[in-house]
Design an enzyme around this catalytic site. Structure first.
Site, short mmCIF file in Angstrom:
data_model
loop_
_atom_site.label_atom_id
_atom_site.label_comp_id
_atom_site.label_asym_id
_atom_site.label_seq_id
_atom_site.Cartn_x
_atom_site.Cartn_y
_atom_site.Cartn_z
N ARG A 122 0.84 -1.20 0.00
CA ARG A 122 0.00 0.00 0.00
C ARG A 122 0.87 1.25 0.00
O ARG A 122 0.88 2.04 0.93
CB ARG A 122 -0.95 -0.04 1.18
CG ARG A 122 -2.14 -0.92 0.84
CD ARG A 122 -3.05 -1.08 1.99
NE ARG A 122 -4.41 -1.33 1.51
CZ ARG A 122 -5.44 -1.54 2.31
NH1 ARG A 122 -5.29 -1.51 3.60
NH2 ARG A 122 -6.63 -1.76 1.80
N GLN A 127 -1.53 2.86 -5.44
CA GLN A 127 -2.92 3.14 -5.02
C GLN A 127 -3.94 2.73 -6.07
O GLN A 127 -5.02 2.25 -5.75
CB GLN A 127 -3.07 4.62 -4.69
CG GLN A 127 -2.95 4.86 -3.20
CD GLN A 127 -3.07 6.32 -2.81
OE1 GLN A 127 -3.27 7.18 -3.65
NE2 GLN A 127 -2.94 6.57 -1.53
N ASP A 130 -5.01 -0.90 -5.71
CA ASP A 130 -5.42 -1.35 -4.39
C ASP A 130 -6.81 -1.99 -4.43
O ASP A 130 -7.83 -1.36 -4.11
CB ASP A 130 -5.38 -0.15 -3.42
CG ASP A 130 -5.65 -0.55 -1.99
OD1 ASP A 130 -5.97 -1.73 -1.75
OD2 ASP A 130 -5.55 0.33 -1.11
N SER A 133 -8.90 -2.20 -1.09
CA SER A 133 -9.67 -0.99 -0.76
C SER A 133 -10.93 -0.91 -1.62
O SER A 133 -11.99 -0.52 -1.14
CB SER A 133 -8.83 0.28 -0.97
OG SER A 133 -7.91 0.40 0.07
N TYR A 229 -1.36 0.13 9.29
CA TYR A 229 -2.29 -0.92 9.70
C TYR A 229 -2.29 -1.07 11.21
O TYR A 229 -1.29 -0.80 11.88
CB TYR A 229 -1.84 -2.27 9.11
CG TYR A 229 -2.24 -2.47 7.68
CD1 TYR A 229 -3.57 -2.66 7.34
CD2 TYR A 229 -1.28 -2.51 6.68
CE1 TYR A 229 -3.93 -2.88 6.02
CE2 TYR A 229 -1.63 -2.72 5.36
CZ TYR A 229 -2.97 -2.91 5.05
OH TYR A 229 -3.33 -3.13 3.75
#
Ligand code: NAD
Length: 379
Positions: A122, A127, A130, A133, A229
């Site tokens: 990440r 991005q 991802d 997500s 995280y």
């Protein structure tokens, strides 16, 4: 070189790895694209839609497996399919390499190169790839819609001639990507929302969506890693969180729980006793069910009623919104493919941080240490 888009084998799967738009982008990179007939149907894409962007349609799955060079997938191909792949071919998708490493063994032995979308680091450059997500966004929205549909109450505050109806109370546990989308959706439907997360940074995001953040003093404990995280908490810290959650859950109409710690079982945040203290007719929607669940009574893959509380434990919620889930996923996937496909050829630069991070197997070897360790443990 041939890119094949196959029908997903998993019974509850409705998504397709590449939509016609993404197939067009891949064809534009100099590849032939073949689609197994019907692969996109449940995601709203017909064989004709694929043909219109230059893909060929085939009903011969076996031929595609044996001849294609690249397999973009949602879920890993089953072992029977893997046994037919060419050495040096590539499979990329949600391969669950840490959860089910043994399910990839046939492909590894055949020298198939495996990339896991779950392991894409990440970092800012990744991005647009991802996929976790993307799916969490879809799941967070859908969880609230399903909960609102099942709740025997209205969500918004209503002032009518027959009296005032108070707004529904929604509690969201874990304010990451799914949790924040759940908060935003519940707020739009008019609910009053509270949320809890161990990461202090989540507080500001929760408040910016018009929800209350439940503050728990963890005595300055480090709760997040370098990647942003959550880390696994001590028993004492978990207990402090549980106490605050128990208080809020007792008066909530809907609890949406999303808390996860990568690579671990989901933290247990809602003991059975807390469910028993909730009002009959309330709902728990446990989005952490695939990782074991945040609620003690959750049954992954089932919806149960426990002491009058309906507890949802979906394991593939994004597949219940196949059109947009596929659209987002296939964009993430085609962005990833751009990294490894150059001028009509495979070009795997293993020094690239994204490629190195997401590569599970190469040349007949498992190249990811965590996956190798998981396989060792499973064996
Ligand atoms: P996730 O699905 O792993 O977990 C969901 C949430 O649960 C997280 O917010 C986590 O803090 C929380 N949680 C874990 N254990 C908990 C506990 N015991 N009690 C309460 N809450 C607990 O996380 P995610 O949604 O994938 O994202 C986590 C973080 O990564 C977020 O900060 C997110 O913004 C960030 N992120 C960064 C990028 C990037 O490209 N840089 C992309 C996506 C997400």
């Amino acid at each position: 070189m041939l890119v094949a888009i196959l029908k997903e084998a998993r019974q509850d799967e409705t998504r397709v790895a590449l939509t016609p738009d993404a197939a067009k982008a891949v064809a534009g990179m100099g590849f032939s694209v073949a689609v197994e007939s019907g692969a996109g149907l449940q995601a709203g894409a017909s064989d004709e839609d694929y043909q219109a962007v230059g893909a060929s349609i085939s009903t011969k799955r076996g031929e595609l497996l044996a001849s294609a060079d690249i397999f973009p997938v949602v879920n890993a191909l089953p072992a029977g399919d893997q046994a037919q792949l060419k050495s040096g071919s590539v499979m990329v998708g949600f391969l669950r390499p840490l959860d089910e490493p043994a399910a990839l063994e046939v492909a590894v032995q055949r020298g198939v190169t495996l990339f896991s979308m779950e392991l894409v680091p990440r970092i800012t450059r990744a991005q647009s790839m991802d996929a976790l997500s993307s799916m969490a966004t879809v799941a967070g929205y859908k969880a609230v819609i399903v909960a609102a549909d099942h709740l025997p109450k209205l969500f918004p505050l209503l002032m009518t001639a027959a009296g005032t109806i108070p707004p529904a109370k929604v509690l969201v546990l874990g304010a990451g990507v799914a949790g924040l989308q759940a908060i935003a959706t519940a707020r739009r439907l008019g609910a009053v929302v509270e949320a809890y997360d161990v990461r202090a940074a989540a507080g500001e995001q929760v408040r910016s969506l018009g929800a209350k953040f439940i503050e728990v003093d963890l005595g300055g404990l480090q709760t997040e890693d370098k990647g942003g995280y959550a880390t696994e908490l001590s028993m004492e810290a978990m207990e402090l969180g549980r106490r605050a959650i128990a208080k809020a859950a007792r008066i909530a109409d809907v609890v949406i729980s999303t808390a996860q710690v990568p690579g671990r079982r989901a933290p247990l945040m809602i003991p059975a006793a807390v469910v028993e203290a909730m009002r009959p007719g309330s709902i728990i929607f446990d989005l952490a069910a695939p990782a074991g669940g945040n609620c003690e009574v959750t049954k992954p893959g089932e919806t149960i009623v426990y002491h009058g509380v309906t507890v949802f434990g979906p394991v593939n919620l994004a597949a219940e919104m196949p059109v947009h889930a596929s659209m987002l996923y296939s964009r993430n996937l085609s962005n990833f493919l751009q990294l490894i496909l150059k001028k009509g050829e495979l070009n795997i630069n293993r020094a690239d941080e994204i490629i190195a991070g997401s590569c599970v197997a190469f040349g007949g070897e498992i190249v990811n240490e965590r996956v190798a360790a998981a396989l060792h443990t499973a064996g």
